[in-house]
Design an enzyme around this catalytic site. Structure first.
Site, PDB file in Angstrom:
ATOM      1  N   PHE A 171       0.822  -1.010  -0.126  1.00  0.00           N
ATOM      2  CA  PHE A 171       0.013   0.019  -0.030  1.00  0.00           C
ATOM      3  C   PHE A 171       0.816   1.169   0.012  1.00  0.00           C
ATOM      4  O   PHE A 171       1.624   1.578   0.938  1.00  0.00           O
ATOM      5  CB  PHE A 171      -0.798   0.205   1.041  1.00  0.00           C
ATOM      6  CG  PHE A 171      -1.678   1.202   1.343  1.00  0.00           C
ATOM      7  CD1 PHE A 171      -2.998   1.344   1.117  1.00  0.00           C
ATOM      8  CD2 PHE A 171      -1.034   2.664   1.806  1.00  0.00           C
ATOM      9  CE1 PHE A 171      -3.987   2.400   1.215  1.00  0.00           C
ATOM     10  CE2 PHE A 171      -1.990   3.598   1.667  1.00  0.00           C
ATOM     11  CZ  PHE A 171      -3.390   3.830   1.477  1.00  0.00           C
ATOM     12  N   GLU A 172       0.703   1.865  -0.921  1.00  0.00           N
ATOM     13  CA  GLU A 172       1.353   3.388  -1.109  1.00  0.00           C
ATOM     14  C   GLU A 172       0.717   4.320  -1.884  1.00  0.00           C
ATOM     15  O   GLU A 172       0.110   3.997  -3.134  1.00  0.00           O
ATOM     16  CB  GLU A 172       2.989   3.282  -1.538  1.00  0.00           C
ATOM     17  CG  GLU A 172       3.483   2.645  -2.779  1.00  0.00           C
ATOM     18  CD  GLU A 172       4.771   2.516  -2.911  1.00  0.00           C
ATOM     19  OE1 GLU A 172       5.633   2.957  -1.752  1.00  0.00           O
ATOM     20  OE2 GLU A 172       5.275   2.271  -3.875  1.00  0.00           O
ATOM     21  N   ILE A 173       0.546   5.387  -1.200  1.00  0.00           N
ATOM     22  CA  ILE A 173      -0.070   6.392  -2.286  1.00  0.00           C
ATOM     23  C   ILE A 173       0.906   7.655  -2.483  1.00  0.00           C
ATOM     24  O   ILE A 173       1.377   8.138  -1.279  1.00  0.00           O
ATOM     25  CB  ILE A 173      -1.349   7.064  -1.611  1.00  0.00           C
ATOM     26  CG1 ILE A 173      -2.430   6.041  -1.590  1.00  0.00           C
ATOM     27  CG2 ILE A 173      -2.017   8.367  -2.509  1.00  0.00           C
ATOM     28  CD1 ILE A 173      -3.651   6.594  -0.765  1.00  0.00           C
TER      29      ILE A 173
END
Length: 395
Positions: free
Chosen positions: A292-294
């Site tokens: 998960f990475e934005i």
């Protein structure tokens, strides 16, 4: 004096009851699951507290129809590196994210693979969203093992990693994936005009309704990177990563942010797990779990990060060891970026087996507030959020 039988029976029963009650009072109570998330530096899990949306301006789902050419959407995409055979896991992840967020904002999905996508994969994924879907082939030169890598040494080091119990240590495709995620994906022509991305992998879960445009949040609040889960890595997989990083830092001090502004203390902590710092030669092994990475790709495209990645790439640790994109991204962010530009998306409920980010919010279903893992107790010590909160905070 002889008591009647009923009286004697009552006395015996009373004595037995008193003994039983004393035993219950003195017996150690059973462990409570939540007690495993109490640390010296973090009294209780912050996700047990009521969770709200981030402060400041937020863009709501007005005029975000998929066919609206004048929508407020910015140049951003949901991004996934996925194989054809993972289509069912990808569909599950898409359903979750579409249900909780993207059916309101209709950001495009961009899928990457080192082989062409099948029609089955395209048909099943397109059916999950009203947004545009793009299916991209990774250039061979971005995926192949570089020509300066010694293949005999890769084979021998892979055997050693496997013998030491390092997960995926002997799987060459995993090493290629880590290298691509570290320093190649943002060079793909399909992303040339894209700035922000939300990385999504197959078989992950999203639990909470998110009612604002997360990409607009990143842009409006000058955020570079957003995470949900923060872990320790396996020191056996990265013994030379920190020494190589320090060699690069000594040669390029101009890239380092001031220690009062960066997250270097989080990277170098040796108090909570000193054996990790020792075995990783000065690195705490704390990292943002990058499934998960934005993030803002302008950081990866910066000269500081490009020079850093190229230095690591030439050192060979993506193949001779098992350097992952998670520690590489995290170290670069911790040294070269202001910590205030890194955001914990505490309001986004998320799971990638075996870890969770579970907020305390009426917007969340299917995720017990404050849960970090539903696995074995020993997994709780892998949580590095206490260090992040200690050195950086919860912003």
């Amino acid at each position: 004096m002889i008591f009647p039988k009923p009286v004697r029976a009552l006395a015996l029963a009373s004595t037995a009851l008193i003994i039983f009650l004393m035993f219950q009072l003195l017996k150690r109570p059973p462990p409570v699951k939540e007690s495993r998330i109490i640390y010296p530096d973090m009294r209780t899990d912050p996700n047990l507290e009521e969770t709200h949306e981030p402060e400041g301006k937020l863009w709501r789902a007005d005029d975000y129809a998929a066919d609206n050419p004048n929508s407020p959407r910015i140049n951003a995409t949901i991004l996934s590196l996925v194989r054809n055979e993972e289509v069912h896991g990808m569909v599950q992840s898409m359903r979750d994210l579409e249900r909780t967020w993207n059916h309101k904002f209709n950001y495009p999905w961009t899928f990457f693979n080192d082989v062409p996508f099948t029609e089955e994969f395209k048909t099943k994924t397109r059916a999950q969203t009203n947004a545009a879907c793009y299916y991209e082939l990774i250039p061979k030169e971005h995926w192949a093992v570089p020509n300066w890598i010694n293949h005999d040494l890769v084979r021998e080091s892979g055997k050693m990693l496997a013998e030491e119990g390092t997960q995926y240590g002997n799987m060459i495709s995993y090493h290629q994936m880590c290298r691509w995620n570290s320093g190649k994906f943002y060079h793909h022509p399909a992303l040339k005009n894209v700035r922000y991305y939300w990385r999504v992998e197959p078989k992950v879960h999203f639990f909470c309704d998110v009612d604002y445009d997360v990409f607009r949040y990143m842009q409006d609040h000058n955020k570079t990177y957003g995470f949900t889960i923060n872990l320790y890595d396996d020191p056996k997989s990265i013994p030379s990563l920190w020494p190589e990083t320090m060699r690069f830092a000594e040669a390029h001090p101009e890239y380092l942010k001031n220690d009062t502004d960066n997250a270097r203390a989080w990277l170098e902590d040796k108090q909570r797990r000193p054996e990790h710092n020792k075995n990783a030669n000065g690195y705490s092994t704390c990292h943002f779990w990058s499934n998960f990475e934005i993030a803002d790709m302008e950081f990866w495209r910066s000269k500081a990060y490009e020079d850093y990645f190229n230095h690591l790439d030439r050192a060979g640790g993506f193949f001779y060891e098992r350097w992952g994109d998670a520690p590489v991204h995290s170290i670069a962010l911790g040294l070269f970026e202001d910590a205030s530009k890194i955001h914990w998306f505490r309001d986004i409920g998320y799971q990638h087996i075996p870890y969770f980010n579970c907020p305390n919010s009426p917007k969340c279903t299917g995720c017990r507030k404050g849960l970090f893992t539903d696995g074995e107790d020993f997994l709780y010590k892998e949580d590095c959020r206490p260090n992040w909160f200690k050195y950086v905070g919860m912003g």
